[in-house]
Motif scaffolding. Sequence first.
Motif, short mmCIF file in Angstrom:
data_model
loop_
_atom_site.label_atom_id
_atom_site.label_comp_id
_atom_site.label_asym_id
_atom_site.label_seq_id
_atom_site.Cartn_x
_atom_site.Cartn_y
_atom_site.Cartn_z
N GLY A 129 -10.21 10.55 -2.88
CA GLY A 129 -9.08 10.42 -3.73
C GLY A 129 -7.90 10.16 -2.87
O GLY A 129 -8.06 10.54 -1.71
N THR A 130 -6.88 9.98 -3.41
CA THR A 130 -5.46 9.45 -2.72
C THR A 130 -4.48 9.98 -3.72
O THR A 130 -4.52 10.18 -5.03
CB THR A 130 -5.53 7.83 -2.42
OG1 THR A 130 -4.02 7.99 -1.86
CG2 THR A 130 -5.42 7.22 -3.72
N VAL A 131 -3.41 10.27 -3.33
CA VAL A 131 -2.24 10.75 -3.95
C VAL A 131 -0.84 9.77 -3.73
O VAL A 131 -0.68 9.42 -2.65
CB VAL A 131 -1.78 12.17 -3.41
CG1 VAL A 131 -0.57 12.62 -4.40
CG2 VAL A 131 -2.70 13.08 -3.71
N ALA A 132 -0.37 9.31 -4.95
CA ALA A 132 0.58 8.42 -4.94
C ALA A 132 1.59 9.02 -5.45
O ALA A 132 1.90 9.64 -6.58
CB ALA A 132 0.27 7.12 -5.76
N ASP A 133 2.78 9.10 -4.85
CA ASP A 133 4.08 9.81 -5.23
C ASP A 133 4.97 8.81 -6.19
O ASP A 133 5.49 7.94 -5.42
CB ASP A 133 4.78 10.28 -3.89
CG ASP A 133 6.14 11.14 -4.30
OD1 ASP A 133 6.73 11.05 -5.42
OD2 ASP A 133 6.26 12.17 -3.42
N PRO A 134 5.23 9.21 -7.20
CA PRO A 134 6.09 8.23 -8.29
C PRO A 134 7.36 7.84 -7.53
O PRO A 134 8.01 6.99 -7.85
CB PRO A 134 6.37 9.23 -9.62
CG PRO A 134 4.94 9.97 -9.69
CD PRO A 134 4.71 10.36 -8.06
N ARG A 135 7.85 9.08 -6.94
CA ARG A 135 9.40 9.07 -6.28
C ARG A 135 9.32 7.76 -5.45
O ARG A 135 10.47 6.83 -5.08
CB ARG A 135 9.80 10.21 -5.74
CG ARG A 135 9.94 11.24 -6.69
CD ARG A 135 10.33 12.71 -5.94
NE ARG A 135 9.32 12.91 -5.32
CZ ARG A 135 9.02 14.03 -4.54
NH1 ARG A 135 10.16 15.00 -4.58
NH2 ARG A 135 8.05 14.54 -3.53
N ILE A 136 8.30 7.73 -4.53
CA ILE A 136 8.26 6.54 -3.43
C ILE A 136 8.12 5.18 -4.22
O ILE A 136 8.71 4.32 -3.81
CB ILE A 136 6.94 6.88 -2.50
CG1 ILE A 136 7.32 8.04 -1.89
CG2 ILE A 136 6.78 5.51 -1.65
CD1 ILE A 136 6.04 8.44 -0.94
N ILE A 137 7.33 5.15 -5.35
CA ILE A 137 6.98 3.96 -6.08
C ILE A 137 8.39 3.70 -6.55
O ILE A 137 8.69 2.35 -6.43
CB ILE A 137 6.09 3.99 -6.96
CG1 ILE A 137 4.53 4.50 -6.34
CG2 ILE A 137 5.73 2.83 -7.79
CD1 ILE A 137 3.55 4.78 -7.37
N MET A 138 9.07 4.56 -7.37
CA MET A 138 10.27 4.21 -7.71
C MET A 138 11.48 3.59 -6.74
O MET A 138 12.00 2.58 -7.23
CB MET A 138 10.91 5.45 -8.57
CG MET A 138 9.96 5.49 -9.80
SD MET A 138 9.76 4.33 -11.03
CE MET A 138 7.99 4.00 -10.64
N VAL A 158 0.85 -1.00 -0.10
CA VAL A 158 -0.12 -0.08 -0.06
C VAL A 158 1.07 0.96 0.17
O VAL A 158 1.90 1.38 0.93
CB VAL A 158 -1.01 0.05 1.01
CG1 VAL A 158 -1.61 1.40 1.35
CG2 VAL A 158 -1.91 -1.14 1.19
N ILE A 159 0.65 2.16 -1.16
CA ILE A 159 1.59 3.30 -1.19
C ILE A 159 1.01 4.22 -0.37
O ILE A 159 1.69 5.44 0.12
CB ILE A 159 1.76 3.45 -2.56
CG1 ILE A 159 2.41 2.52 -3.40
CG2 ILE A 159 2.83 4.91 -2.68
CD1 ILE A 159 3.73 2.02 -2.72
N SER A 160 -0.18 4.49 -0.57
CA SER A 160 -0.98 5.75 0.15
C SER A 160 -2.32 5.32 0.58
O SER A 160 -3.07 4.64 -0.19
CB SER A 160 -0.77 7.17 -0.62
OG SER A 160 -1.58 6.79 -1.99
N LEU A 161 -3.06 5.99 1.36
CA LEU A 161 -4.36 6.03 1.92
C LEU A 161 -4.91 7.30 1.63
O LEU A 161 -4.17 8.37 2.06
CB LEU A 161 -4.37 5.70 3.39
CG LEU A 161 -4.01 3.97 3.58
CD1 LEU A 161 -4.03 3.79 5.17
CD2 LEU A 161 -4.94 3.19 2.96
N GLY A 162 -5.99 7.54 1.16
CA GLY A 162 -6.70 8.79 0.97
C GLY A 162 -7.94 8.83 1.66
O GLY A 162 -8.17 8.43 2.64
#
Length: 230
Positions: free
Chosen positions: A155-164, A147-151
Amino acid sequence: MQAQNHSIKSWAKADRPREKLLSKSPMHLSDAELLSILLVTGYSKQTALDIARDLLARCANNLFELGRMSAYDLMKIKGIGYAKAVTITAALELGRRRQTARVMEQPVVSGSADVANHLRQLYQDHHQEVFVVLFLNRANMIRHQEVISLGGIAGTVADPRIIMKKAIEQEASSLILSHNHPSGNLKPSRADEDLTQRIAQAARLLDIRVIDHIIVSQQGYFSFADEGLL
């Protein structure tokens, strides 16, 4: 006589839910009886079984609706306090995870349907958006899920930097993105499309491929790959 006695211990052993489960099998117990085992005890005016029946009546005897109740919703039922609500919530979550365990054991991800069904079981009951990423190796085997983010509800926001960063840590060759829509609507928003492209572009710089973005809800699922959006 038993209906007037508020202690299950005073019942005949064959009628007590716990003893019944051991002497027969869980399949022989009603939904209310199984819930009463989780509740353990009642209070002065109701047995655990009475409380379980009240709880099921609150959700129209529908286990799917029960699964959507939070611990705080459960605590609104007379006789269900903090400990009982947490126990029921934990049991429901274990049930979800058991249902979804098979996809994680499969050697190769073969299509959107298998992954979508896995994700729906896990996240369709959430009242807030959850953004999840599956990290795959070169053989399309799932190495990790996070789970990258909870909104909020909207909606929710996922940071591409965290995913990478997570992708590098997991030595992933490809990614499957996913999030749920609590509203039930499966149509991707403009923000969903923009975020997907941003993550895909960031991944390409690291020679990692985003193979799908799957939106799930009670109504089903939407696959970016199946719809030609990736």
